[in-house]
Design an enzyme around this catalytic site. Structure first.
Site, PDB file in Angstrom:
ATOM      1  N   TRP A 142       0.208  -1.601  -0.165  1.00  0.00           N
ATOM      2  CA  TRP A 142       0.166   0.225  -0.391  1.00  0.00           C
ATOM      3  C   TRP A 142       1.053   1.082  -0.261  1.00  0.00           C
ATOM      4  O   TRP A 142       1.648   1.660   0.782  1.00  0.00           O
ATOM      5  CB  TRP A 142      -0.406  -0.280   1.299  1.00  0.00           C
ATOM      6  CG  TRP A 142      -1.634   0.926   1.699  1.00  0.00           C
ATOM      7  CD1 TRP A 142      -2.768   1.556   0.217  1.00  0.00           C
ATOM      8  CD2 TRP A 142      -1.818   1.564   2.687  1.00  0.00           C
ATOM      9  NE1 TRP A 142      -3.599   2.375   0.676  1.00  0.00           N
ATOM     10  CE2 TRP A 142      -3.170   3.093   2.136  1.00  0.00           C
ATOM     11  CE3 TRP A 142      -1.327   1.617   4.262  1.00  0.00           C
ATOM     12  CZ2 TRP A 142      -3.388   3.731   3.079  1.00  0.00           C
ATOM     13  CZ3 TRP A 142      -2.167   2.465   4.672  1.00  0.00           C
ATOM     14  CH2 TRP A 142      -2.998   4.151   4.471  1.00  0.00           C
ATOM     15  N   ASP A 157      -0.145  -5.683   9.599  1.00  0.00           N
ATOM     16  CA  ASP A 157      -1.419  -4.071   8.922  1.00  0.00           C
ATOM     17  C   ASP A 157      -2.691  -4.717   8.964  1.00  0.00           C
ATOM     18  O   ASP A 157      -2.209  -5.791   8.235  1.00  0.00           O
ATOM     19  CB  ASP A 157      -0.318  -3.301   8.079  1.00  0.00           C
ATOM     20  CG  ASP A 157      -1.445  -2.031   7.092  1.00  0.00           C
ATOM     21  OD1 ASP A 157      -2.670  -1.979   7.915  1.00  0.00           O
ATOM     22  OD2 ASP A 157      -1.735  -1.877   6.339  1.00  0.00           O
ATOM     23  N   LYS A 160     -12.850  -0.226   7.064  1.00  0.00           N
ATOM     24  CA  LYS A 160     -13.800  -0.969   5.734  1.00  0.00           C
ATOM     25  C   LYS A 160     -15.046  -1.896   6.603  1.00  0.00           C
ATOM     26  O   LYS A 160     -15.551  -2.375   5.733  1.00  0.00           O
ATOM     27  CB  LYS A 160     -12.561  -2.299   5.389  1.00  0.00           C
ATOM     28  CG  LYS A 160     -11.463  -1.197   4.417  1.00  0.00           C
ATOM     29  CD  LYS A 160     -10.924  -0.189   3.667  1.00  0.00           C
ATOM     30  CE  LYS A 160     -10.789   0.601   3.603  1.00  0.00           C
ATOM     31  NZ  LYS A 160      -8.883   0.889   3.599  1.00  0.00           N
TER      32      LYS A 160
END
Ligand SMILES: Cc1ncc(COP(=O)(O)O)c(C=O)c1O
Length: 393
Positions: free
Chosen positions: A126, A207, A242
């Site tokens: 990311w 993460d 999310k």
């Protein structure tokens, strides 16, 4: 004063979202952004909406909560990530402004304990990982991760790179639903990685931003839990953006496992001192709603049901997309899309092909050919696949 500044480069993904919004072509395809339902909406989840109603009815003060934010939220997030079986006496958590805030908070803690430490990132990862780690003063290197041709993890190369890392280095791993590739470690690979981290004295930094989007809530945390059961120390950044669809409310948690409870307290105190210097206290509202969802049985059940519906929708879309690509390309080149998990898959197209898809077919995806399967048209997969095949060499 400001005359010496040059404009900061635009964020590519945000710029692309702007182009998508401004595009007036009918049938445009949003393979860029966030989770979307069949109607192209990203709704507030039912349980979160109900929690917000209860919050509004019951909240009689907005006084400060403290540097760690909502302690009930923190306890619930520890349980969500680590499960019931972990040694909770060694774990601490601090509420943070989103997963990004949690990543930065953990990075600040690492910088305090080992200034200039090296953090190994997957190649690719990311894009925000890099500036967040560097922003805290850490060094960044990368380990091989993704084979663009097969769509699989380059596991042997990854392991070889980790074996060559120096003791005390930090290894950032995506807990599940790897962004941007969609390719994930299986259980045996997590176990091998855990062994290498232990042997080499490397600190795992997980993460986890898509728990519940891949194989399910517990299965998506299985790698993280396996590590937690093996290593003496570990750090985690989790995001609720999310899994609870609370993107703009900025909800996340920074977590630490230390060797024992006393060291966990010291590490936590340093993390909170870092928070004080960065933003003082995290925003309350979203985390309070998430805490309520996780604590109240009726809300939790409804959240799990809706999250599972979202997950199954993404799986259905993956299968339909892979099948359409197989039909239109007459090949198995894109079959990996069905075995990837999470919102994203990297298709292995060139930047020029991605650009042609946008300009000629109103199909939007990030320049590295990361496509968001949750934004794909359930009823238009063959047209989409045909467009993709038409830009191949
Ligand atoms: C891998 C990964 N980590 C962390 C985040 C953090 O998200 P946020 O700061 O919006 O909670 C994201 C969001 O896209 C992500 O993809």
């Amino acid at each position: 004063m400001f005359e010496t500044l040059q404009p900061a480069p635009a964020d590519k993904i945000l710029a692309l979202i702007g182009l998508y919004r401004a595009d007036t072509r009918p049938g445009k395809v949003d393979g860029v952004g966030v989770y979307k339902d069949r109607d192209g909406r990203t709704p507030v989840m039912r349980a979160v909406r109900e929690a917000e109603k209860r919050l509004l009815a019951g909240q009689d003060t907005k006084t400060y909560l403290g540097l760690a934010g909502d302690t009930g939220f923190n306890a619930a997030m520890i349980k969500l990530a680590f499960g019931e079986k972990a040694d909770h006496s060694r774990i601490r958590a601090a509420q943070a402004p989103g997963g990004s805030g949690a990543l930065r908070l953990v990075a600040e803690l690492l910088q305090r304990t080992r200034p200039g430490a090296t953090v190994w990132l997957s190649d690719p990862t990311w894009p925000n990982h890099l500036p967040v780690m560097r922003g805290a003063g850490l060094q960044v290197r990368d380990y091989p991760y993704f084979d663009a041709v097969s769509g699989a993890v380059r596991f042997d190369d990854m392991l070889a790179a980790l074996k060559a890392a120096n003791s005390g280095d930090v290894v950032l791993l995506h807990g599940c639903c790897h962004n941007p590739t969609g390719a994930n470690l299986d259980a045996a690979q997590w176990a091998r990685v855990a062994d290498v981290l232990l042997e080499r004295g490397l600190l795992p930094f997980v993460d986890i931003a898509y728990q519940g989007f891949g194989e399910g809530l517990d299965a998506d945390a299985a790698g993280l839990r396996l590590l937690a059961g093996k290593v003496p120390e570990m750090v985690v950044a989790s995001s609720c953006s999310k899994s609870f669809a609370v993107y703009r409310d900025r909800v996340g948690a920074a977590m630490i496992i230390a060797k024992d409870s006393a060291q966990a307290d010291v590490a936590m105190s340093q993390m909170l001192a870092a928070a004080r210097a960065l933003y003082s206290m995290p925003p309350d509202h979203g985390a309070a709603a998430v805490r309520m969802v996780l604590e109240e049985a009726d809300l939790k059940k409804d959240w799990e049901t809706e999250l599972e519906e979202m997950r199954l929708r993404m799986l259905r879309l993956r299968v339909a997309f892979a099948e359409a690509l197989r039909r239109q390309s007459n090949s198995d080149r894109f079959d990996f899309v069905a075995s990837h998990r999470g919102m994203f898959s990297r298709l292995g197209l060139t930047e020029a092909q991605v650009e042609r898809l946008r300009t000629e077919h109103a199909v939007y995806m990030v320049g590295d050919s990361r496509i968001n399967v949750a934004g794909l048209p359930e009823d238009g997969m063959d047209e989409l696949a045909k467009a993709i095949v038409s830009v191949l060499d």
